[in-house]
Each structure stands twice: as C-alpha cells, then as structure tokens.
Scaffold this motif. Structure first.
Motif, PDB file in Angstrom:
ATOM      1  N   ARG A   1      -2.985 -18.345  37.820  1.00 30.20           N
ATOM      2  CA  ARG A   1      -3.064 -17.446  39.077  1.00 30.20           C
ATOM      3  C   ARG A   1      -4.252 -17.200  39.663  1.00 30.20           C
ATOM      4  O   ARG A   1      -4.242 -16.101  40.453  1.00 30.20           O
TER       5      ARG A   1
ATOM      6  N   TYR B   1       3.335   0.830  31.839  1.00 31.95           N
ATOM      7  CA  TYR B   1       4.411   0.037  32.480  1.00 31.95           C
ATOM      8  C   TYR B   1       5.224  -0.298  31.198  1.00 31.95           C
ATOM      9  O   TYR B   1       4.746  -1.018  30.438  1.00 31.95           O
TER      10      TYR B   1
ATOM     11  N   ASP C   1       2.794 -11.417  36.680  1.00 32.03           N
ATOM     12  CA  ASP C   1       2.753 -11.292  37.830  1.00 32.03           C
ATOM     13  C   ASP C   1       2.035  -9.398  38.021  1.00 32.03           C
ATOM     14  O   ASP C   1       1.293  -9.453  38.854  1.00 32.03           O
ATOM     15  N   LYS C   2       2.720  -8.650  37.339  1.00 33.82           N
ATOM     16  CA  LYS C   2       2.063  -7.321  37.279  1.00 33.82           C
ATOM     17  C   LYS C   2       0.761  -7.371  36.703  1.00 33.82           C
ATOM     18  O   LYS C   2      -0.046  -6.603  37.411  1.00 33.82           O
TER      19      LYS C   2
ATOM     20  N   SER D   1      -1.426  -9.691  36.894  1.00 35.41           N
ATOM     21  CA  SER D   1      -2.259 -10.597  37.612  1.00 35.41           C
ATOM     22  C   SER D   1      -2.490  -9.579  38.995  1.00 35.41           C
ATOM     23  O   SER D   1      -3.551  -9.401  39.410  1.00 35.41           O
ATOM     24  N   THR D   2      -1.459  -8.706  39.459  1.00 30.79           N
ATOM     25  CA  THR D   2      -1.714  -7.944  40.368  1.00 30.79           C
ATOM     26  C   THR D   2      -2.719  -6.737  40.069  1.00 30.79           C
ATOM     27  O   THR D   2      -3.395  -6.179  40.898  1.00 30.79           O
ATOM     28  N   PHE D   3      -2.494  -6.327  39.003  1.00 34.79           N
ATOM     29  CA  PHE D   3      -3.435  -5.085  38.494  1.00 34.79           C
ATOM     30  C   PHE D   3      -4.871  -5.530  38.694  1.00 34.79           C
ATOM     31  O   PHE D   3      -5.675  -4.984  39.000  1.00 34.79           O
TER      32      PHE D   3
ATOM     33  N   THR E   1      -6.177  -8.299  40.085  1.00 33.56           N
ATOM     34  CA  THR E   1      -6.551  -8.597  41.711  1.00 33.56           C
ATOM     35  C   THR E   1      -6.889  -7.434  42.392  1.00 33.56           C
ATOM     36  O   THR E   1      -7.920  -7.789  43.031  1.00 33.56           O
ATOM     37  N   ASN E   2      -6.039  -6.375  42.270  1.00 32.02           N
ATOM     38  CA  ASN E   2      -6.456  -5.228  43.098  1.00 32.02           C
ATOM     39  C   ASN E   2      -7.674  -4.282  42.508  1.00 32.02           C
ATOM     40  O   ASN E   2      -8.355  -3.684  43.258  1.00 32.02           O
ATOM     41  N   ASN E   3      -8.138  -4.822  41.130  1.00 29.10           N
ATOM     42  CA  ASN E   3      -9.165  -3.873  40.440  1.00 29.10           C
ATOM     43  C   ASN E   3     -10.311  -4.544  40.239  1.00 29.10           C
ATOM     44  O   ASN E   3     -11.298  -4.020  39.870  1.00 29.10           O
TER      45      ASN E   3
END
Length: 355
Positions: free
Chosen positions: A107, A325, A345-346, A348-350, A352-354
């Motif tokens: 990712r 979660y 994906d959760k 990865s998003t965490f 990516t955002n932080n």
C-alpha cells in the motif's frame, strides 16, 4: 469460569515449567487439522516488493534483525513514510509481523518487521528471555535505523504492534516522540496479564507463588543447572482443552503459523524462560499513556477476542486523538493472519492520514 481460567493460566499460559533446554521433542496432537478459513495466510509472499534482510544495533549494542520491505514503485531518491511492525509475544517476525509488513508495503509504505531481542534472528542471551524494556528499546532502535535511510522521511515513521508488541510499542512511544502514529492489533498488556490473568482472576497469593518459583530457578541457573521454560503455547490439545489453548495451538503448532527459527527447536518455540518471565510483573505500559497525545493511537481488536479488555483499557486511559476499532466476528488470533478479517485498509488509512 474463574477456576477454569486460573488452572489454564497456571498450567499452560503461565506455569508450564517442565520444559527443559535438553528435553526431547514434543509431538503435536495427531490428526489435528488447522483452521485455514477466512483467508488464513501467515506465510504470504508478495511479488510486488523488494525485501532486504537488515541488522542494526540497539542502544545497548545488541544486533536487531528485521525484514525491510520497499514498495516496487519507489523511485531513486524518493522518500516514503515508514512503519515498524512487531510480532506477538513469544513469536518471531515470520509469524504475523511479516504478513502485516508486506501488506502495508504493498500500500506504499516502507516497512520493517523486526525480531525482538532474545527471539528469532535478533541477538540476546539466554534465548527466549523476557525483558520488556529491551523489547521497547528495539522499536526505538528501528526508528534509528529507518530515520537514517535515504528512502525514508524521518518525520513520518509509525509503529504497529501485534499482540504483546502492542504493549511494547506503546511503552516505546511514551518516551520516543519520533514515533508519529501508533497502532496495535489484538494487543496484550503482558504486565497486566502476568499480574492478574484474564478478567483479573489471579490472586495475590498465586502471583507470589509464581514469583517464588522463578526466584528459586535463578539459583539453579546461576549454579549451572538446567534452564526451565514456561508459558507459551501447549503442544497438545484435546476436546477438553480450554478454547484459548486451542486458539493458540491452531496457529503456533500447525502449518498455519508454525515456525522454528534457526538455533531453536519446536519444543522451545513460544516459551519464555521461567526465571525471566516475572519481569513482566513490573511492566506497566499503560501508565502515562495519555502523554503520547497529540500523536494518534489506533487500537484494533476482534469483537470476540479474549484479549479485548487490554485494548479497551488502553483506549479508556489514552488521550485524544484515539480510536478503538472492533473487527466483527473475529477473535484474538484471527487477526494474526486471516486476511479476510484483518482491516489492512483501515490501518493503511490511519497511517496515511497521520504520517
């Protein structure tokens, strides 16, 4: 239920002290069929990545070894965010950590799955020793390593700890602000578990008995006697075995997740030394967890996990930003390797955002 859990913990998870370093191999339960449902794929191998075996020193000049994964599309001179991944307690990086590292590298992250000191390919004697402060130090040493690579943006390094490594990652992050985002999966607080067991059913008198046995074993080993091992995963199960014992057995004692690192043996895998295991009773990773803020925390647990209390406690004590979660229809070990359940994906998003 209280009596059953206590007996299980003392006989299987805390007190299986009969294993000796020179003991013969212990046969697995015959005809046992591993549960490979819901995409169980601990030994996943990605063709999209470049993997390099790396070794670096921690602050105490011990060699820490890991698998470094680089995304296939990383360009020369490009810097990426990086994530350090730690394995379950008693396991090695090839059990769960390497799977997570590869999935996150696919990712787009640089990832590093490490063996904690005294385990796997990392240095430390005696093997299988318990030293939670050193385990936490290994995460900081991994930051040292990644933050000095020309393909890593050192202000964008996160950590992810599976099972026991969740507690070690939190312990490290409290005193290492270079860890910019922290995620845990199926977290165990090995300190709280060792002191109290699940649901806080262990009495103080039982705890003192365990401490006394470990202290006496120190005399044995100091005078050259045989090393004894404790806890870990049972080598046999039957219809009367506790569900938690069966859950760990299905991963660690079958082809689903069984792995014996070089220099070890199947009868010793997952078992810490008896004389060192009480070090966990002085381990309090959730004390001052609020000091990690404003760096974000993500706690992931299966809704049916026997270990869910640890993620819930950490979440309650942590300061914002934080998230708990829960993965539907998942237990503790399910999130080691069942790729249809693990919320990659959760995660990865965490990051990516932080980062």
């Amino acid at each position: 239920m209280k009596k059953t859990l206590t007996a299980l913990a003392l006989a299987t998870l805390v007190g299986s002290a009969g294993l000796a370093s020179t003991g013969g191999a212990i046969a697995a339960t015959p005809d046992y069929q591993a549960d490979l449902s819901r995409g169980a794929n601990n030994f996943y191998h990605s063709e999209q990545l470049t993997m390099k075996k790396v070794t670096f020193k921690n602050q105490y000049k011990m060699n820490v070894t890991g698998n470094l994964y680089l995304p296939g599309n990383i360009k020369p001179g490009e810097k990426r965010a990086a994530i350090i991944v730690g394995h379950p307690m008693g396991a090695v990086k090839e059990q769960s950590a390497v799977l997570y590292a590869q999935q996150l590298a696919e990712r787009g992250f640089v990832t590093l799955a490490i063996d904690l000191s005294f385990w796997g390919e990392s240095e430390g004697e005696p093997r299988n020793a318990v030293l939670p402060d050193m385990y936490a130090e290994d995460f900081s040493a991994a930051v040292d390593f990644l933050g000095t690579r020309d393909f890593v943006e050192r202000e964008r390094i996160g950590v992810l700890g599976v099972c026991g490594s969740g507690g070690f990652a939190i312990s490290a992050a409290k005193i290492d602000p270079r860890m910019k985002a922290i995620a845990t999966v199926s977290m165990y607080d090995m300190g709280g578990f060792s002191r109290h067991l699940y649901g806080k059913v262990q009495t103080l008198e039982q705890r003192k008995q365990i401490i006394a046995a470990a202290a006496e074993q120190r005399y044995v080993e100091f005078t050259g006697g045989e090393t004894q091992y404790t806890g870990g995963t049972p080598h046999e199960v039957d219809e009367n075995s506790h569900p938690i014992a069966k859950e760990f057995y299905d991963f660690y004692r079958t082809p689903r997740g069984e792995y014996t690192p070089a220099g070890s043996s199947p009868e010793l895998t997952t078992h810490p030394t008896l004389s060192s295991n009480t070090k966990f009773m002085n381990f309090y990773p959730f004390n001052d967890i609020e000091s990690i803020s404003p760096r974000p925390l993500l706690f992931i647990a299966g809704e049916h996990a026997h270990s869910i209390e640890f993620s819930q406690e950490a979440y309650a004590l942590a300061a914002e930003p934080k998230e708990l979660y829960l993965v539907e229809d998942a237990g503790h070990v399910d999130l080691y390797d069942r790729v249809e359940l693990i919320p990659f994906d959760k995660i990865s998003t965490f990051f990516t955002n932080n980062l």
